[in-house]
Scaffold this motif. Structure first.
Motif, PDB file in Angstrom:
ATOM      1  N   ILE A 110       0.838  -1.206   0.000  1.00 60.66           N
ATOM      2  CA  ILE A 110       0.000   0.000   0.000  1.00 60.66           C
ATOM      3  C   ILE A 110       0.868   1.249   0.000  1.00 60.66           C
ATOM      4  CG2 ILE A 110      -1.707   1.318   1.323  1.00 60.66           C
ATOM      5  CD1 ILE A 110      -2.815  -1.360   2.334  1.00 60.66           C
ATOM      6  N   ALA A 111       1.960   1.223   0.741  1.00 57.29           N
ATOM      7  CA  ALA A 111       2.843   2.396   0.842  1.00 57.29           C
ATOM      8  C   ALA A 111       3.451   2.770  -0.498  1.00 57.29           C
ATOM      9  CB  ALA A 111       3.947   2.127   1.861  1.00 57.29           C
ATOM     10  N   ARG A 112       3.621   1.790  -1.373  1.00 51.37           N
ATOM     11  CA  ARG A 112       4.243   2.069  -2.671  1.00 51.37           C
ATOM     12  C   ARG A 112       3.262   2.644  -3.690  1.00 51.37           C
ATOM     13  NH1 ARG A 112       6.927  -2.933  -1.491  1.00 51.37           N
ATOM     14  NH2 ARG A 112       5.504  -4.109  -2.829  1.00 51.37           N
ATOM     15  N   GLN A 113       1.983   2.710  -3.345  1.00 48.78           N
ATOM     16  CA  GLN A 113       0.998   3.256  -4.274  1.00 48.78           C
ATOM     17  C   GLN A 113       1.149   4.770  -4.378  1.00 48.78           C
ATOM     18  OE1 GLN A 113      -0.978   0.939  -5.960  1.00 48.78           O
ATOM     19  NE2 GLN A 113       0.410  -0.393  -4.811  1.00 48.78           N
ATOM     20  N   ASP A 114       0.802   5.300  -5.537  1.00 51.11           N
ATOM     21  CA  ASP A 114       0.923   6.747  -5.758  1.00 51.11           C
ATOM     22  C   ASP A 114      -0.248   7.536  -5.184  1.00 51.11           C
ATOM     23  OD1 ASP A 114       3.327   6.445  -7.106  1.00 51.11           O
ATOM     24  OD2 ASP A 114       2.331   6.169  -9.048  1.00 51.11           O
ATOM     25  N   ASP A 115      -1.335   6.845  -4.825  1.00 49.38           N
ATOM     26  CA  ASP A 115      -2.488   7.547  -4.254  1.00 49.38           C
ATOM     27  C   ASP A 115      -2.958   6.786  -3.025  1.00 49.38           C
ATOM     28  OD1 ASP A 115      -4.293   5.421  -5.036  1.00 49.38           O
ATOM     29  OD2 ASP A 115      -4.218   6.230  -7.062  1.00 49.38           O
ATOM     30  N   ASP A 116      -4.051   7.273  -2.434  1.00 47.05           N
ATOM     31  CA  ASP A 116      -4.492   6.714  -1.154  1.00 47.05           C
ATOM     32  C   ASP A 116      -5.700   5.803  -1.276  1.00 47.05           C
ATOM     33  OD1 ASP A 116      -6.465   8.526  -1.763  1.00 47.05           O
ATOM     34  OD2 ASP A 116      -6.346   9.647   0.110  1.00 47.05           O
ATOM     35  N   ARG A 117      -5.990   5.303  -2.472  1.00 48.83           N
ATOM     36  CA  ARG A 117      -7.208   4.499  -2.626  1.00 48.83           C
ATOM     37  C   ARG A 117      -7.183   3.233  -1.775  1.00 48.83           C
ATOM     38  NH1 ARG A 117      -7.782   4.132  -9.037  1.00 48.83           N
ATOM     39  NH2 ARG A 117      -5.509   4.128  -8.816  1.00 48.83           N
ATOM     40  N   LEU A 118      -6.029   2.613  -1.625  1.00 50.02           N
ATOM     41  CA  LEU A 118      -5.945   1.386  -0.828  1.00 50.02           C
ATOM     42  C   LEU A 118      -5.809   1.662   0.664  1.00 50.02           C
ATOM     43  CD1 LEU A 118      -3.693  -0.924  -3.042  1.00 50.02           C
ATOM     44  CD2 LEU A 118      -6.192  -0.935  -2.811  1.00 50.02           C
ATOM     45  N   ASP A 119      -5.564   2.915   1.036  1.00 51.24           N
ATOM     46  CA  ASP A 119      -5.495   3.245   2.460  1.00 51.24           C
ATOM     47  C   ASP A 119      -6.808   2.914   3.155  1.00 51.24           C
ATOM     48  OD1 ASP A 119      -3.091   4.243   1.596  1.00 51.24           O
ATOM     49  OD2 ASP A 119      -3.383   6.271   2.396  1.00 51.24           O
ATOM     50  N   ALA A 120      -7.913   3.098   2.430  1.00 51.01           N
ATOM     51  CA  ALA A 120      -9.233   2.822   3.012  1.00 51.01           C
ATOM     52  C   ALA A 120      -9.413   1.345   3.312  1.00 51.01           C
ATOM     53  CB  ALA A 120     -10.332   3.310   2.064  1.00 51.01           C
ATOM     54  N   VAL A 121      -8.695   0.472   2.591  1.00 49.26           N
ATOM     55  CA  VAL A 121      -8.779  -0.960   2.879  1.00 49.26           C
ATOM     56  C   VAL A 121      -8.180  -1.242   4.258  1.00 49.26           C
ATOM     57  CG1 VAL A 121      -8.079  -3.270   2.155  1.00 49.26           C
ATOM     58  CG2 VAL A 121      -8.718  -1.559   0.438  1.00 49.26           C
ATOM     59  N   ALA A 122      -7.060  -0.620   4.560  1.00 48.06           N
ATOM     60  CA  ALA A 122      -6.459  -0.789   5.884  1.00 48.06           C
ATOM     61  C   ALA A 122      -7.413  -0.313   6.978  1.00 48.06           C
ATOM     62  CB  ALA A 122      -5.141  -0.025   5.967  1.00 48.06           C
ATOM     63  N   LEU A 123      -8.065   0.819   6.754  1.00 48.61           N
ATOM     64  CA  LEU A 123      -9.056   1.298   7.711  1.00 48.61           C
ATOM     65  C   LEU A 123     -10.176   0.280   7.863  1.00 48.61           C
ATOM     66  CD1 LEU A 123     -10.264   3.519   9.523  1.00 48.61           C
ATOM     67  CD2 LEU A 123     -11.312   4.488   7.451  1.00 48.61           C
ATOM     68  N   LEU A 154      -9.368   7.700   8.781  1.00 44.89           N
ATOM     69  CA  LEU A 154     -10.784   8.054   8.724  1.00 44.89           C
ATOM     70  C   LEU A 154     -10.959   9.472   8.196  1.00 44.89           C
ATOM     71  CD1 LEU A 154     -13.770   7.469   9.305  1.00 44.89           C
ATOM     72  CD2 LEU A 154     -13.374   8.301  11.642  1.00 44.89           C
ATOM     73  N   THR A 155     -10.109  10.394   8.651  1.00 43.63           N
ATOM     74  CA  THR A 155     -10.169  11.766   8.154  1.00 43.63           C
ATOM     75  C   THR A 155      -9.976  11.799   6.643  1.00 43.63           C
ATOM     76  OG1 THR A 155      -9.409  12.755  10.229  1.00 43.63           O
ATOM     77  CG2 THR A 155      -9.018  14.004   8.228  1.00 43.63           C
ATOM     78  N   ALA A 156      -8.933  11.109   6.162  1.00 46.63           N
ATOM     79  CA  ALA A 156      -8.644  11.114   4.723  1.00 46.63           C
ATOM     80  C   ALA A 156      -9.742  10.430   3.926  1.00 46.63           C
ATOM     81  CB  ALA A 156      -7.306  10.427   4.474  1.00 46.63           C
ATOM     82  N   THR A 157     -10.248   9.312   4.426  1.00 43.13           N
ATOM     83  CA  THR A 157     -11.282   8.568   3.698  1.00 43.13           C
ATOM     84  C   THR A 157     -12.590   9.348   3.663  1.00 43.13           C
ATOM     85  OG1 THR A 157     -10.259   6.477   4.367  1.00 43.13           O
ATOM     86  CG2 THR A 157     -12.517   6.375   3.554  1.00 43.13           C
ATOM     87  N   SER A 158     -12.923  10.031   4.741  1.00 48.56           N
ATOM     88  CA  SER A 158     -14.163  10.820   4.753  1.00 48.56           C
ATOM     89  C   SER A 158     -14.105  11.929   3.715  1.00 48.56           C
ATOM     90  CB  SER A 158     -14.417  11.401   6.152  1.00 48.56           C
ATOM     91  OG  SER A 158     -13.477  12.415   6.481  1.00 48.56           O
TER      92      SER A 158
END
Length: 226
Positions: A110-123, A154-158
């Motif tokens: 996930i850290a190697r991704q250029d955007d945060d779309r997969l960050d929500a999966v971790a949440l 949560l802040t970023a995903t919202s």
């Protein structure tokens, strides 16, 4: 927004999802490994899913990330259900092993991704861990040590999901948690309550027995999982 607010938006931290997943692994896996088999058949807050099925979904989602199997439509309900069905005949230990492997290995991917779309999966993995703790009757289902990593996500995903701007006043934070997207035509909404209730609202979990105040927005429009 104060510079002393630890959850203020300062750009994406690519290592944050991995820290959340590893911290959750340390908290959750000992609980799961020691639990009697019958507890894995308990129902969860996810309609139609038992604890075992939630864990199968979590492990499958993380391993998809690790293996790069992120085809179109991945993580939609139909794909999630298919992943769970494919694991119905697995021994429980295999389900738990896959989950633990995913919790340890998905973060760097996930850290190697250029955007945060997969960050929500971790949440989402952290929220599902809360679903399991709640089904088990454990205290602090949607709280605990991992919350310090989960709240910035949560802040970023919202914001990414386009929810209205909310200031969340939580007992353990000296400053309000900023959520959602400010809009000139709409005043900031406010939430007053505890962290588990805030998580329940933003993830569509049952609110029976909770106490909170929400003004300027509705629970439905704050949900990030639709």
């Amino acid at each position: 927004m104060s510079e002393h607010n630890p959850f203020a938006a300062t750009g994406r931290d690519p290592g944050l999802p991995g820290r959340l997943l590893r911290t959750e692994r340390d908290a959750l896996m000992p609980l799961l490994r020691a639990a009697p088999r019958e507890r894995f058949e308990l129902r969860t807050a996810c309609p139609g899913w038992t604890v075992r099925q939630v864990l199968a979904h979590c492990g499958a989602a993380l391993i998809r990330i690790v293996e790069g199997r992120l085809e179109k439509g991945v993580f939609l309900p139909e794909t999630n259900a298919k992943d769970v069905r494919e694991r119905e005949d697995w021994p429980l230990e295999r389900v738990l092993d896959e989950l633990e492997q995913g919790l340890l290995m998905a973060g760097p991917v996930i850290a190697r991704q250029d955007d945060d779309r997969l960050d929500a999966v971790a949440l989402g993995e952290w929220v599902h861990a809360g679903d399991v703790r709640e089904a088990f009757g454990e205290l602090g289902a949607y709280a605990g040590e991992s919350a310090a990593h989960a709240l910035p996500l949560l802040t970023a995903t919202s914001r990414r999901r386009g929810t209205p701007a909310v200031r969340a006043y939580l007992p353990d934070l000296s400053l309000p948690l900023p959520l959602g997207n400010p809009c000139a035509e709409r005043p900031l909404a406010e939430f007053h309550g505890d962290l588990p209730t805030l998580i329940r609202i933003y993830t569509g979990r049952p609110l029976v027995g909770t106490r909170y105040e929400l003004s300027g927005a509705t629970e439905k429009e704050l949900c990030i999982y639709r």
